[in-house]
Design an enzyme around this catalytic site. Structure first.
Site, PDB file in Angstrom:
ATOM      1  CG  ASP A   3     -58.231   4.703  89.739  1.00  0.00           C
ATOM      2  OD1 ASP A   3     -59.269   4.648  90.427  1.00  0.00           O
ATOM      3  OD2 ASP A   3     -57.312   3.867  89.821  1.00  0.00           O
ATOM      4  CG  HIS A  38     -63.441   3.228  91.135  1.00  0.00           C
ATOM      5  ND1 HIS A  38     -63.446   2.117  91.950  1.00  0.00           N
ATOM      6  CD2 HIS A  38     -62.189   3.722  91.180  1.00  0.00           C
ATOM      7  CE1 HIS A  38     -62.238   1.965  92.475  1.00  0.00           C
ATOM      8  NE2 HIS A  38     -61.451   2.921  92.010  1.00  0.00           N
ATOM      9  CG  HIS A  77     -60.017  -0.593  89.395  1.00  0.00           C
ATOM     10  ND1 HIS A  77     -59.908   0.470  88.523  1.00  0.00           N
ATOM     11  CD2 HIS A  77     -59.593  -0.121  90.604  1.00  0.00           C
ATOM     12  CE1 HIS A  77     -59.434   1.534  89.158  1.00  0.00           C
ATOM     13  NE2 HIS A  77     -59.238   1.197  90.437  1.00  0.00           N
ATOM     14  NE  ARG A 129     -56.337  -4.912 100.454  1.00  0.00           N
ATOM     15  CZ  ARG A 129     -56.774  -4.596  99.256  1.00  0.00           C
ATOM     16  NH1 ARG A 129     -58.056  -4.362  99.052  1.00  0.00           N
ATOM     17  NH2 ARG A 129     -55.941  -4.514  98.244  1.00  0.00           N
TER      18      ARG A 129
END
Ligand SMILES: *[C@@H]1O[C@H](CO)[C@@H](O)[C@H](O)[C@H]1NC(C)=O
Ligand SMILES: *[C@@H]1O[C@H](CO)[C@@H](O)[C@H](O)[C@H]1NC(C)=O
Ligand SMILES: *[C@@H]1O[C@H](CO)[C@@H](O)[C@H](O)[C@H]1NC(C)=O
Ligand SMILES: *[C@@H]1O[C@H](CO)[C@@H](O)[C@H](O)[C@H]1NC(C)=O
Ligand SMILES: *[C@@H]1O[C@H](CO)[C@@H](O)[C@H](O)[C@H]1NC(C)=O
Ligand SMILES: *[C@@H]1O[C@H](CO)[C@@H](O)[C@H](O)[C@H]1NC(C)=O
Length: 725
Positions: free
Chosen positions: A656, A654, A706, A716
């Site tokens: 940002d 995607h 990314h 995480r």
């Protein structure tokens, strides 16, 4: 040359200084130090005798001084060439040498010369009897007298009163008798050639810095007085002047007395003094666990440190409990008094003082008030062994500090001329000051002697530090209830005040602000970014160095382990993870195309703090790596993402909605999770080993498509901001 030498020697041989002191107060030692600096010959009268000359305040007294002088003069009466200088010593210093005094005395062309002042004491009705003068100070002050021995003798031999009768009145009456004035050839030092009384004259004097020497200049008479007397309520002002005069601090040489009386603890390896460390937690205090950790790093044998902790806050009981459990055997002793005792601050402090007396061998009390953020490691080693001394600590980039350079007449804050220079460490030294707070060291023997009165931290409605400082300064048993007027402060018995010093010879650290500490969050210290920026900054990694693992992807450390853990802890404590659904009420439009399992900063009330962090710590990096781009530091989407195989393990490719994005790893690969990382498609470049506390920074919208690589095990956490959307 020969002649000069002879004149000098002859002069210095002819002057004898007589002073009355019944006790070796700090002021007395200071007087003697200034006298020996100029090589005066001083004879001390009455040492060890009980003082009967009356007390401070409204009473009169001081006759004992005349009696002692009279007795001493009997033996000197026939020494016609001897010049006698009789001065007080507790509140007086020399600013020049004997030869200068003799020269000025001879210029005055009289046999006896008294100090003068503008205020009349003790009998105002005598004012009319004084000879009129065209200018200068009109009235006699008996704190300084100089004259030929036979003449001084003829003055004091008239004494037949009691020890508690008034010395100044006695001299005044002799002086005002016209016949005696003439036959004894007496006058006053009207224009402060020799004697500077500070009472009523504080505005007339200035420090005058010369080469390696500092003097006091009287600006009204343009004179350089030799004897400076802090009479009346000008003791604090004399302390200020004596921080410089005659050579205590100069521009050329800095502090000349700083290394006096220093304890070299390295020489004491076998017998370090016992120290009682009093920690007084009177209100919710940020960074308390860190403060305790710093106690452990004190460069001092821990078995010689005895901890006395007063804690008034239920909130901190868990911190103290933890510290106690882990370290109770580390220290010589460890005592905690908790909130259930319901002690006032002053009572708690008194209890600490009392506790030092139990520890019969305790040499010092190191007192911290509400656990300030002080770097104390070098502290004990480097402090000169004064009776009461504190390290200068300041608030980050503020002029706010833990001492006052001066007092107003009503005993509150006033700024001294050198305050700013001392706070900013432009003048470095050990400074005699009227008030300090938060952290100081008190010599145990002082607590057992001068300060043996039990109730040291409670006085009227003053806060405990104010009470302690005033009690130490004044040190008299009988205090007048209402504050006497300045002239009635003519102190016949100067208070044997204990001097208090502040040292700024080292950077001892910062004071933490306890104002606005909101303890309703889970990890409250995270919210201190405004109030205590330095402390938060310290918990951020200091040096920003920047890597570039992929084209235009920058990578740099921002958070400490602790900051990461606290952010994760805060989010898990909040617990309402979004679940990674497309429908999202939190954002405008209510629909997220690339949803993550997250919590927004806003949801935990941390958005203002987070934006502040971006502006303070991220913007400078942006400017560095994308030079020419000035970020507004604006961001709506600030959130912590949780990746776990059980819920959401990865994020598909995607863009940002940002000009640039930061992405901070909040935990450790291979310890807390497996897998994870980020891949940038255009450059076929992956970063598969994120580092805890490090941030990525990359462009958002166009070039840097990314994806979040799958987390295969564990959980995480990352913190993300879309900046300048
Ligand atoms: C005092 O005497 C010492 C030794 O004679 C000498 O070195 C020093 O310069 C004198 N101090 C002053 C201020 O004259
Ligand atoms: C005081 O004594 C000096 C000499 O020492 C003399 O010159 C002067 O006239 C005398 N003054 C008075 C007022 O007697
Ligand atoms: C604590 O002390 C204050 C003042 O001395 C008093 O007003 C208050 O009632 C005390 N509280 C408790 C719980 O004892
Ligand atoms: C403290 O924080 C809580 C929770 O964010 C908030 O509701 C409260 O108003 C804050 N209190 C103060 C005094 O700012
Ligand atoms: C991407 O890089 C990997 C190794 O880093 C390589 O095996 C692969 O062929 C590359 N793909 C493209 C499309 O260049
Ligand atoms: C996941 O991690 C846990 C604990 O670190 C480990 O016991 C377990 O074997 C791991 N599972 C897989 C599938 O690697």
């Amino acid at each position: 040359m020969e002649l000069c030498k002879c004149v000098f020697l002859c002069f210095s041989e002819k002057l004898l200084v007589l002073t009355v002191a019944t006790e070796e107060t700090d002021g007395f030692h200071r007087f003697m130090k200034s006298a020996s600096y100029f090589n005066y010959t001083v004879k001390v009268l009455g040492m060890g005798e009980a003082w009967k000359g009356g007390d401070v305040g409204r009473s009169i007294g001081g006759g004992q001084k005349v009696r002692l002088l009279k007795e001493a003069m009997e033996a000197l009466a026939d020494q016609e060439d001897l010049v006698v200088l009789s001065v007080d010593s507790y509140d007086l210093i020399f600013a020049g040498g004997p030869e200068e005094i003799l020269r000025k005395f001879q210029q005055a062309n009289h046999k006896v010369l008294f100090a003068a002042e503008g205020l009349i004491w003790p009998d105002k009705r005598l004012a009319d009897k004084y000879p009129s003068i065209r200018s200068g100070k009109r009235y006699l002050n008996s704190g300084g007298i100089i004259g030929y021995a036979p003449y001084i003798n003829r003055v004091v031999s008239q004494w037949n009163l009691h020890d508690n009768d008034d010395d100044q009145l006695f001299y005044t009456k002799i002086y005002l008798d016209p016949l005696q004035r003439e036959t004894l050839n007496m006058t006053l030092d009207h224009k402060c050639q020799i004697f500077q009384n500070l009472n009523g004259a504080v505005d007339e004097v200035l420090l005058k810095f010369g080469t390696g020497r500092v003097r006091v200049r009287n600006t009204v008479y343009d004179s350089l007085p030799v004897v400076v007397h802090g009479n009346g309520n000008t003791k604090m002002y004399l302390n200020y002047l004596a921080n410089y005069v005659p050579n205590a601090w100069t521009y050329e040489n800095g502090c000349s007395l700083c290394d006096d009386d220093i304890v070299d603890l390295s020489q004491l390896k076998v017998s370090y003094p016992n120290v009682l460390v009093g920690v007084f937690i009177e209100q919710p205090t940020p960074f308390l666990p860190e403060f305790f950790q710093r106690l452990l790093t004190l460069d001092y044998p821990k078995d010689k440190l005895n901890l006395f902790i007063h804690n008034n806050e239920v909130y901190h009981e868990k911190h103290i409990q933890k510290f106690w459990e882990e370290n109770r055997n580390v220290f010589g002793s460890f005592k905690v008094v908790g909130p259930e005792e319901n002690l006032s601050q002053g009572e708690a402090r008194n209890m600490g003082m009392y506790y030092i007396r139990w520890l019969a061998v305790c040499e010092m009390l190191l007192s911290f008030i509400c656990s300030d953020g002080i770097t104390i490691s070098p502290f004990c080693l480097l402090l000169p062994y004064r009776k009461i001394i504190g390290p200068l600590v300041t608030r980050h980039s503020k002029l706010w500090s833990n001492f006052w350079g001066a007092l107003s007449l009503d005993g509150y804050y006033a700024r001294s001329e050198d305050y700013v220079d001392i706070v900013q460490r432009k003048r470095v030294g050990v400074w005699n000051i009227p008030y300090m707070a938060h952290v100081y060291l008190v010599k145990g023997s002082v607590l057992r002697n001068e300060l043996k009165e039990r109730n040291y931290f409670v006085l009227e409605k003053l806060d405990p530090d104010m009470a302690f400082c005033r009690n130490s300064r004044e040190m008299t048993s009988h205090r007048e209830k209402d504050s006497p007027s300045p002239e009635s402060f003519h102190m016949l018995r100067p208070p044997k005040g204990v001097f208090m010093y502040i040292t700024n010879r080292h950077d001892f650290g910062r004071l933490i602000s306890t104002a606005n500490y909101n303890i309703s969050h889970y990890n409250n210290d995270l919210w201190q970014i405004f109030e205590n920026p330095v402390s938060v900054h310290r918990s951020l990694s200091d040096r920003v160095f920047v890597l570039q693992p992929c084209p235009d992807v920058f990578w740099f450390p921002v958070f400490s382990e602790k900051a990461c853990d606290e952010i994760v802890g805060e989010m898990e404590h909040y617990g309402s993870w979004s679940g990674g659904r497309h429908e999202d009420k939190r954002i405008s439009g209510g629909y997220e195309t690339v949803p993550t399992d997250d919590i927004h900063m806003k949801q935990i009330g941390f958005d203002k703090e987070w934006l502040h962090f971006i502006r303070e710590f991220i913007s400078p990096v942006t400017l560095k790596v994308f030079s020419g781009y000035y970020t507004k530091g604006y961001a709506v989407m600030n959130f912590v993402v949780k990746y776990t195989p059980e819920r959401q393990a990865y994020l598909r490719p995607h863009h940002d909605s940002s000009t640039f994005t930061i992405n901070i790893a909040l935990n450790n690969k291979d310890r807390d999770f497996e897998g994870g990382g980020c891949r940038f498609h255009r450059y076929n470049c992956s970063i598969s080993s994120p580092r805890k506390g490090w941030s990525f920074m990359h462009p958002g919208r166009l070039t840097h498509l990314h994806e979040g690589l799958p987390t295969t095990n564990g959980t995480r956490y990352i913190a993300v901001s879309f900046i300048d959307p």
